[in-house]
Write an enzyme that holds these catalytic residues in place. Structure first.
Site, short mmCIF file in Angstrom:
data_model
loop_
_atom_site.label_atom_id
_atom_site.label_comp_id
_atom_site.label_asym_id
_atom_site.label_seq_id
_atom_site.Cartn_x
_atom_site.Cartn_y
_atom_site.Cartn_z
CB SER A 43 -0.88 -0.03 1.24
OG SER A 43 -1.63 1.13 1.30
N GLY A 44 0.65 2.13 -0.96
CA GLY A 44 1.43 3.37 -1.04
C GLY A 44 2.66 3.27 -1.91
CB THR A 48 -3.46 4.18 -7.67
OG1 THR A 48 -3.89 3.13 -6.81
CG2 THR A 48 -4.65 4.88 -8.24
CG ASN A 89 -1.46 5.75 -0.52
OD1 ASN A 89 -1.35 6.96 -0.69
ND2 ASN A 89 -1.72 4.90 -1.50
CB SER A 92 -4.99 3.92 0.70
OG SER A 92 -4.85 2.55 0.60
CB SER A 93 -7.02 1.87 -4.36
OG SER A 93 -6.24 2.71 -5.14
N GLY A 318 -2.64 -3.57 -2.27
CA GLY A 318 -1.36 -4.20 -1.95
C GLY A 318 -1.45 -5.03 -0.67
CD GLU A 320 -4.51 -3.14 3.31
OE1 GLU A 320 -5.34 -3.57 4.13
OE2 GLU A 320 -4.75 -2.19 2.54
#
Ligand SMILES: Nc1ncnc2c1ncn2[C@@H]1O[C@H](COP(=O)(O)OP(=O)(O)OP(=O)(O)O)[C@@H](O)[C@H]1O
Length: 700
Positions: A43-44, A48, A89, A92-93, A318, A320
């Site tokens: 994540s981050g 994206t 993030n 974050s999506s 991503g 986690e």
């Protein structure tokens, strides 16, 4: 950069996202096989952003049509409704997406489709400290005019419980007003009607007011029960949703069950009433999200009915591992295990299989395989996913039961870590990216994923047609109790995704997160190395170094490099293509064999040999271009001289006709001299040679 990379193959220029975009685009033009680009990372890490850059790249390869504008304008909408600030993030999506772009025979974008996976619903009701709810709520409250807010009965951010339980309401570097304008303009570009936009905002407003409803504990029929505290929020919700007050209050505070065909209604406690309220809010939001995606797809699909070859870009949540991990993290990490296995299959398993199949000399290498953990989670007859599903279906199933059963089945499994004590509802999974401990409490409730009969009744009898339309599927489903649980729906959609990916030619983009403090240009060495390790990039480097990262079919190889050995005919005219490829290698690389190998249908090369071939090819092109330039100049010069000669002839004629003979002789002498000097400077035109060079360049 788009122009730099547009016609290039991977390896022609330094690595770049666009090199992958360009290669996939060229592949799809040559071949009808679909292409997929799998973007992964924590994540981050930048998945994206990479997706956006790739979609823009593909949209900019040709003249940008209004369809491309529509595809691109879907992004701010998706980010507003599907992204949120998290500790990892700021954007974050909270859902996964697979964007497919379809091309026509000329390589123009013909349509697109966005598939989405598992929106994180729990974020609607609560957020971890330092996190926010979905951007759209804050964006909407900042961006709407006072008049619009009054119409939607909205106040300011800090008034809503759902928006502030992560203790932050702002997000550094985000201009909510500007984002709101982008969302509005995106909705317009994607042909959302004014009415639909208003209905969406009405539901968002209703969700915020739902979060502000509170309860009193009471006793009813000698049992613990609850009642809704009468407040302005209740009136606003009733008004926005146009629901029947009595039904609505009952759905919040009661539970209807059908036992043996009989309807049994019971009161629920204050805590359970909160769960009822939040469950409805979460379902409402996820239905709004699905509606938006459906509308977007309706427009960007451009009415494509048959399945065309496409380039798919996968941007999925991503891996986690938080301080506290729940059902959502298990689902997210399950998807990442699938993708890791896909990567391992392509980079290691299939690679080594191909060496074997092509009959080249090869010593198999060790690599980290996550197949076992994937089987533990979702393979075989009994796995963690099926146990969650079974426990959910079981009438008395609960989180404790789930923990006991996972323990019974997998205590011996080396990727499974049982809870340290019976009182602690948790289990651990050793994922490819590290050990994650999951808190099991709440698993069963989250997995149930169905609105109670009470809520369905509320929706069925409401006067809000838009709301009703969002629940068409549930309202038309008559079979009670046979609904697929969330985990099974998710597992199925992942399996479908994997089947799609398997049918495509894959490219991998591994995003590496440089630091955990959300700062630009800060590289945390240890963090980066950890990611390189667990993503299998070090193993990839090993196999790439020992193996042959560059391979061509003999046909491709000859077509590309025959220019280096004069006299080599085109590939289709060669019978012994392996022999011809060997001849090219011998004459350019000056070695018989060794670092490159000749398989049954392909030649396998190391990068340094490929670089030599490429640089020889480049040199030849440069030389040819210079010669061509020279001939072209000479050609122009000749043209100019022809014009001068013609002019001289015209003047000659003129003087012959109009001037006395004596004068003419003088002038004629002068012109003859001019003619002679022009002729002597004239270049010899070797047109044949010129033609040959042009042919060689074309071949290249
Ligand atoms: N190519 C890039 N150029 C500049 N900044 C970038 C780039 N990639 C990522 N970033 C920065 O990192 C942030 C996080 O990136 P992004 O949202 O793409 O991560 P992600 O991998 O999709 O994360 P998640 O799984 O949480 O959705 C971006 O908001 C941006 O600030």
């Amino acid at each position: 950069m788009v122009n730099t990379y547009r016609e290039k193959r991977i390896g022609d220029l330094p690595p770049h996202l666009y090199a992958i975009g360009a290669q996939s685009y060229q592949n799809i033009k040559l071949d009808s096989q679909g292409q997929c680009i799998i973007i992964s990372g924590e994540s981050g890490a930048g998945k994206t952003e990479s997706t956006k850059l790739l979609v823009n790249f593909l949209a900019n390869l040709n003249e940008r049509s209004s369809l491309c504008e529509q595809i691109i304008s879907a992004n701010p909408i998706l980010e507003a409704f599907g992204n949120a600030k998290t500790t990892k993030n700021d954007n974050s999506s909270r859902f996964g997406k697979y964007v497919e772009i379809y091309f026509d025979n000329c390589g123009k974008v013909e349509g697109a489709c966005i598939n989405h996976y598992l929106l994180e619903k729990a974020r609607i009701k609560s957020q971890n400290i330092g996190e926010r709810n979905y951007h759209i709520f804050y964006t909407m409250l900042e961006g709407l005019s006072q008049q619009e807010k009054a119409q939607l009965k909205l106040s300011t951010t800090c008034h809503y419980h759902y928006l502030k339980n992560g203790s932050v309401i702002t997000c550094e570097g985000r201009d909510e007003t500007q984002e709101f304008e982008q969302v509005k303009s995106g909705l317009k570009t994607l042909n959302f009607s004014q009415k639909d936009i208003l209905e969406i905002f009405k539901l968002l407003s209703a969700i915020l007011h739902l979060g502000n409803l509170t309860y009193n504990s009471i006793t009813a029929d000698n049992m613990e029960a609850s009642e809704v505290v009468q407040c302005e929020h209740l009136d606003v919700i009733l008004n926005l949703l146009q629901v029947v007050k009595k039904d609505f209050l009952e759905a919040l505070t009661q539970k209807t069950m059908f036992i043996g065909g009989n309807k049994v209604v019971s009161h629920v406690s204050k805590d359970q009433a909160c769960v009822n309220r939040d469950g409805f809010s979460m379902t409402l939001y996820s239905h709004v999200f699905s509606f938006i995606l459906k509308q977007i797809n309706k427009i960007i699909s451009n009415q494509i009915t048959s399945r065309k070859p496409s380039i798919g870009i996968l941007d999925i949540f991503g891996f986690e591992n938080f301080a506290s991990n729940s059902f959502e993290q298990l689902c997210i990490n399950f998807a990442n295990e699938h993708l890791q296995q896909f990567f391992v299959e392509h980079i290691f398993k299939l690679e080594q299989e191909e060496y074997l199949k092509e009959g080249i000399k090869w010593q198999n290498l060790e690599f980290r395989d996550n197949e076992e953990v994937l089987v533990l989670l979702g393979g075989g007859q009994i796995n963690v996913m099926t146990l969650i599903d079974d426990e959910t279906k079981f009438p008395k199933g609960d989180d404790k039961g789930l923990m006991v059963r996972t323990h019974q089945h997998f205590v011996q499994h080396k990727s499974f870590l049982p809870s340290k004590s019976e009182a602690k509802l948790e289990f651990g999974i050793r994922h490819y990216a590290g050990l994650v401990r999951y808190r099991v409490d709440g698993f069963i409730e989250k997995n149930r994923n169905s609105l109670s009969a009470d809520w369905l009744n509320v929706v069925k009898t409401c006067g809000n047609e838009f709301l009703k339309s969002l629940f068409t599927k549930e309202l038309s489903s008559t079979a009670k109790g046979s609904k697929t649980s969330l985990i099974m729906q998710y597992k199925l959609s992942l399996e479908m995704l994997m089947a799609t990916l398997h049918s495509c030619n894959p490219f991998f983009i591994r995003c590496i997160k440089p630091n955990n403090i959300k700062k630009a240009s800060v590289f945390n060495h240890i963090l980066c190395c950890q990611q390189l390790q667990y993503l299998g990039i070090m193993d990839t480097a090993k196999i790439r170094r020992a193996g042959y990262p560059i391979r061509y079919s003999y046909f491709e190889f000859i077509q590309r490099y025959r220019i280096l050995v004069p006299g080599t005919p085109p590939a289709h005219k060669i019978q012994n293509s392996k022999g011809a490829a060997k001849k090219i290698c011998q004459s350019v690389l000056h070695v018989e064999s060794g670092d490159f190998q000749f398989g049954i249908t392909k030649i396998f090369l190391k990068l340094h040999h490929c670089n030599i071939l490429e640089s020889e090819r480049e040199k030849l092109f440069t030389k040819s271009a210079i010669i061509l330039q020279r001939y072209f100049r000479a050609f122009l010069r000749k043209k100019r001289m022809e014009k001068m000669l013609n002019a001289a002839k015209v003047i000659q004629r003129y003087w012959r006709a109009y001037k006395p003979r004596r004068d003419y002789i003088v002038i004629q002498r002068g012109y003859l001299r001019l003619q002679a000097s022009i002729r002597s400077r004239q270049v010899t035109h070797k047109f044949k040679k010129l033609k040959n060079i042009i042919i060689r360049l074309q071949v290249g």
